[in-house]
Design an enzyme around this catalytic site. Structure first.
Site, mmCIF file in Angstrom:
data_model
loop_
_atom_site.group_PDB
_atom_site.id
_atom_site.type_symbol
_atom_site.label_atom_id
_atom_site.label_comp_id
_atom_site.label_asym_id
_atom_site.label_seq_id
_atom_site.Cartn_x
_atom_site.Cartn_y
_atom_site.Cartn_z
ATOM 1 N N GLY A 1 6.858 11.833 -6.709
ATOM 2 C CA GLY A 1 7.166 11.250 -5.407
ATOM 3 C C GLY A 1 8.640 11.188 -5.049
ATOM 4 C CD GLU B 1 8.730 5.611 -8.215
ATOM 5 O OE1 GLU B 1 8.863 6.800 -7.877
ATOM 6 O OE2 GLU B 1 7.756 5.200 -8.869
ATOM 7 C CG ASP B 2 7.550 7.420 -4.583
ATOM 8 O OD1 ASP B 2 7.587 6.438 -5.354
ATOM 9 O OD2 ASP B 2 6.526 8.117 -4.437
ATOM 10 C CG ASP C 1 2.667 -0.788 -3.329
ATOM 11 O OD1 ASP C 1 2.837 -1.292 -2.207
ATOM 12 O OD2 ASP C 1 1.536 -0.567 -3.803
ATOM 13 C CG PHE D 1 -1.115 4.757 2.001
ATOM 14 C CD1 PHE D 1 -0.936 4.256 0.720
ATOM 15 C CD2 PHE D 1 -1.212 6.127 2.170
ATOM 16 C CE1 PHE D 1 -0.860 5.112 -0.379
ATOM 17 C CE2 PHE D 1 -1.131 6.987 1.084
ATOM 18 C CZ PHE D 1 -0.961 6.477 -0.190
ATOM 19 N NE ARG E 1 3.363 14.907 -4.469
ATOM 20 C CZ ARG E 1 3.268 13.703 -5.026
ATOM 21 N NH1 ARG E 1 4.087 12.752 -4.674
ATOM 22 N NH2 ARG E 1 2.337 13.442 -5.925
#
Ligand code: IMP
Ligand code: MG
Length: 185
Positions: free
Chosen positions: A49, A104-105, A108, A157, A170
């Site tokens: 990601g 990191e993407d 969460d 999301f 992506r």
């Protein structure tokens, strides 16, 4: 139709445009360069990601760096992690005594990065910090905050700019919210 328009039909709204992302990543890179001025860092990309954010962020950082890659699998469904995380590809660079920046993407629940930072800290680096493209603080289940973050997003999301749904989307150049009917199927 083929091309970006083909994927765009599944996007409900664009949250962050390509231009906004580029501008913010550049700013973050400058901030990181100031914070680590005169030091060498090991920048670790969390595959897959973070790959697109990582490529842009590294080019916006002006201190010496080594790049490395880790891959992680979480035993969750496509939209959420379970808290159980497994390393499927480890970094090759020795980080003992080094300053580490994990890229990191999205943060969460926070389980993935909490776990990853623990593993990296066990290797006795000089420091471990986290840079995230996105932060969804409303979903946090463990006590962790990114040291660097480009954007805070609401509890929706999102896909694009490296973030996926079932491995797809992506390559969208912006960050968007997926139409709920896409994952209802
Ligand atoms: P955490 O362990 O719950 O913080 O999970 C973070 C991981 O969940 C990220 O690396 C993503 O792979 C995935 N994830 C969480 N939210 C989203 C989202 O909105 N879109 C795409 N992937 C997401
Ligand atoms: Mg991920």
């Amino acid at each position: 139709m083929w091309g970006k328009e083909f994927m765009a039909k599944d996007i409900e709204k664009i949250l962050i445009t390509e231009e906004e992302a580029a501008k913010r990543i550049k700013e973050l890179g400058e901030q990181i360069s100031r914070d680590y001025a005169g030091q060498e860092i090991v920048v670790i990309c969390v595959l897959r990601g973070a790959s697109i954010f990582f490529a842009d962020l590294c080019r916006a950082i002006s201190v010496h760096m080594k790049m490395d890659f880790m891959a992680i699998s979480s035993y969750g469904d496509a939209q959420k992690t379970s808290g159980i995380v497994k390393i499927t590809k480890d970094a090759d660079t020795s980080i003992t005594g080094k300053h580490v920046l994990v890229v990191e993407d999205i943060m969460d629940s926070g389980y993935t990065l909490k776990y990853l930072c623990k593993i990296l800290n066990d290797r006795q680096p000089a420091s471990v910090k986290v840079a995230c493209l996105l932060d969804k603080p409303s979903r946090r289940e463990v006590d962790i905050t990114p040291d660097y973050c480009c954007f805070t997003v609401p509890n929706e999301f999102v896909v694009g700019f490296g973030l996926d749904y079932k491995g797809l989307y992506r390559n969208l150049p912006y960050i968007g919210v997926l139409k709920p009917e896409v994952y209802a199927n």
